[in-house]
Design an enzyme around this catalytic site. Structure first.
Site, PDB file in Angstrom:
ATOM      1  N   GLU A 109      30.940  39.778  32.062  1.00  0.00           N
ATOM      2  CA  GLU A 109      31.903  40.617  32.747  1.00  0.00           C
ATOM      3  C   GLU A 109      31.964  41.966  32.360  1.00  0.00           C
ATOM      4  O   GLU A 109      32.212  42.416  31.184  1.00  0.00           O
ATOM      5  CB  GLU A 109      33.475  39.888  32.443  1.00  0.00           C
ATOM      6  CG  GLU A 109      34.552  40.709  33.052  1.00  0.00           C
ATOM      7  CD  GLU A 109      34.539  41.079  34.548  1.00  0.00           C
ATOM      8  OE1 GLU A 109      34.708  42.330  34.698  1.00  0.00           O
ATOM      9  OE2 GLU A 109      34.096  40.527  35.261  1.00  0.00           O
ATOM     10  N   TYR A 141      52.968  36.050  52.460  1.00  0.00           N
ATOM     11  CA  TYR A 141      53.134  34.547  52.078  1.00  0.00           C
ATOM     12  C   TYR A 141      53.658  34.408  50.493  1.00  0.00           C
ATOM     13  O   TYR A 141      53.750  35.335  49.548  1.00  0.00           O
ATOM     14  CB  TYR A 141      51.897  33.697  52.146  1.00  0.00           C
ATOM     15  CG  TYR A 141      50.418  34.538  51.537  1.00  0.00           C
ATOM     16  CD1 TYR A 141      50.303  34.410  50.286  1.00  0.00           C
ATOM     17  CD2 TYR A 141      49.732  35.397  52.554  1.00  0.00           C
ATOM     18  CE1 TYR A 141      49.272  35.164  49.538  1.00  0.00           C
ATOM     19  CE2 TYR A 141      48.779  35.978  51.836  1.00  0.00           C
ATOM     20  CZ  TYR A 141      48.425  35.824  50.678  1.00  0.00           C
ATOM     21  OH  TYR A 141      47.316  36.398  49.976  1.00  0.00           O
ATOM     22  N   ASP A 193      30.912  37.118  46.858  1.00  0.00           N
ATOM     23  CA  ASP A 193      30.668  38.422  47.744  1.00  0.00           C
ATOM     24  C   ASP A 193      29.462  39.154  47.418  1.00  0.00           C
ATOM     25  O   ASP A 193      29.077  40.057  48.244  1.00  0.00           O
ATOM     26  CB  ASP A 193      32.007  39.348  47.106  1.00  0.00           C
ATOM     27  CG  ASP A 193      33.246  38.960  47.761  1.00  0.00           C
ATOM     28  OD1 ASP A 193      33.382  38.009  48.628  1.00  0.00           O
ATOM     29  OD2 ASP A 193      34.305  39.548  47.593  1.00  0.00           O
TER      30      ASP A 193
END
Length: 404
Positions: A33, A215, A294
């Site tokens: 990461e 939401y 992605d």
């Protein structure tokens, strides 16, 4: 001797899901990461039944469920006048139809659940502060060099490093995302602040130049809000500060009962990112490098499938690797066969959905009439192809050479 670990560039949702899926098949992984530490910040995320089914397969659904919102409907409103157009069924109706429910969650909660599960697993190592700068393939292994000059090798490299993927650029130079002439601005507010927005539903407000989605997340204690606006601002940042006054001006044509809820929210709580598209790729793999999420197929948010498809990728990649018994070339061929057609279809359907949401006023009346007249269940059945996805059973994955 133990097989060398699989390198995973990116410790986001797709990367951690991939590590967990590989661990289920007995494969070790090293997650790299680039950020020095994981941040709890983030927007909301939606999962249709296909995404919830993938969370179950990964073994993390039970841990996430207390934090998930479970909307009963998608309430669709005409943006300028505020008239309710329809209520599309979710809740029990969708759960019975597809064997899994529709969940909404805070990205920070989802990431925390995935990170906790991955951190505890003995086959998964997570390293932060490692930004992949270059990729080299040689024989039976692949190596990466970090921005700091560290070299790491593995049996396979998975690019799960997002829209601006360094791994994708290394194997497909010149393929770049294209700005979609719109931005998404997000915030999360408490249910007490949300007033009329604090519903057990997804709210969707449509207009030609902007639309708003909201939401419940964190078990209904908070409401995630995203406003997508046509504008020219561009950035690679996913967490850029947003000017609330500029946002309110962009949303001034929407009903006051919606926009007045936003105005007390201070500027430091709004963040935005620029939306980008990427033409569907003809390959998700090259040699011993594979792309997921992605990095392979960035989605515009109009079908809320970016996260769900990344989880699907992770499961399919891990299971094809196991089914092909370590033959990377055959496994990646099988992975591509299962993922390219589906993900390209989802990408293209997301673009179409965005056009429907943002129809000019002279055409929007036809859309609104359709929403009012069509049975809501009939409209939702049009998404059966999307929500009915099932993770592959290992027994059903024939080796590539055995296919007819």
């Amino acid at each position: 001797m133990a097989a060398p670990p699989i390198l995973i560039a990116g410790g986001g949702i797709g990367g951690l899901a991939c590590a967990l899926a590989l661990a289920q098949t007995g494969r070790a992984s090293l997650v790299l990461e680039r950020q020095a530490e994981f941040s709890p910040a983030g927007a909301g995320i939606q999962f249709g039944p296909n995404g919830v089914r993938a969370l179950r397969e990964l073994g993390v659904a039970e841990a996430l469920e207390p934090y998930a919102g479970k909307p009963e409907t998608i309430e669709v409103f005409e943006g300028r006048g505020g008239r309710r157009l329809t209520g599309l069924p979710l809740g029990d109706w969708l759960a019975v139809r597809h064997g899994a429910p529709y969940w909404v969650a805070h990205r920070g909660d989802l990431h925390a659940v995935l990170h906790s599960a991955a951190s505890r697993h003995p086959l998964i190592e997570i390293r932060t502060g490692v930004a992949v700068a270059s990729v080299e393939q040689r024989g039976a292994d692949v190596s990466v060099t970090s921005a700091a000059g560290e070299r790491l090798s593995g049996a396979l490299l998975v690019g799960a490093d997002g829209l601006w993927s360094a791994v994708r650029h290394a194997i497909m130079p010149g393929v770049e995302p294209v700005f979609a002439a719109a931005t998404a601005t997000r915030t999360v507010i408490s249910a007490d602040e949300a007033g009329p927005l604090a519903l057990r539903s997804v709210g969707l407000w449509l207009s030609p130049t902007a639309h708003v989605v909201h939401y419940p997340v964190r078990g209904g204690a908070e409401i995630a809000v995203v406003a997508i606006v046509s504008e020219t601002w561009q950035s690679r940042a996913w967490d850029a500060p947003a000017d609330p006054q500029h946002l309110f001006e962009s949303l001034a044509h929407l009903p006051a009962r919606l926009t007045e809820t936003f105005k007390p929210i201070s500027g430091g709580r709004w963040h935005r990112w620029a939306l980008h598209t990427l033409a569907p790729l003809t390959s998700y793999a090259h040699g011993r490098v594979a792309l997921i999420g992605d990095a392979a197929h960035p989605m515009l948010p109009y079908l809320a499938q970016g996260g769900g498809c990344a989880l699907e990728d992770a499961l399919v990649l891990a299971r094809t690797l196991q089914a092909e018994d370590g033959d990377v070339a055959r496994a990646l061929a099988r992975y591509e066969q299962q993922r390219i057609a589906r993900c390209s279809r989802v990408q293209q359907a997301s673009v179409r959905q965005g056009r429907i949401y943002r129809l000019p006023a002279q055409y929007a009346w036809a859309r609104d009439s359709m929403f009012r007249a069509a049975p809501p269940a009939l409209l939702m059945r049009g998404l059966d192809w999307l929500y009915a996805w099932q993770p592959p059973e290992l027994a059903a994955i024939a080796p590539v050479g055995d296919r007819q």
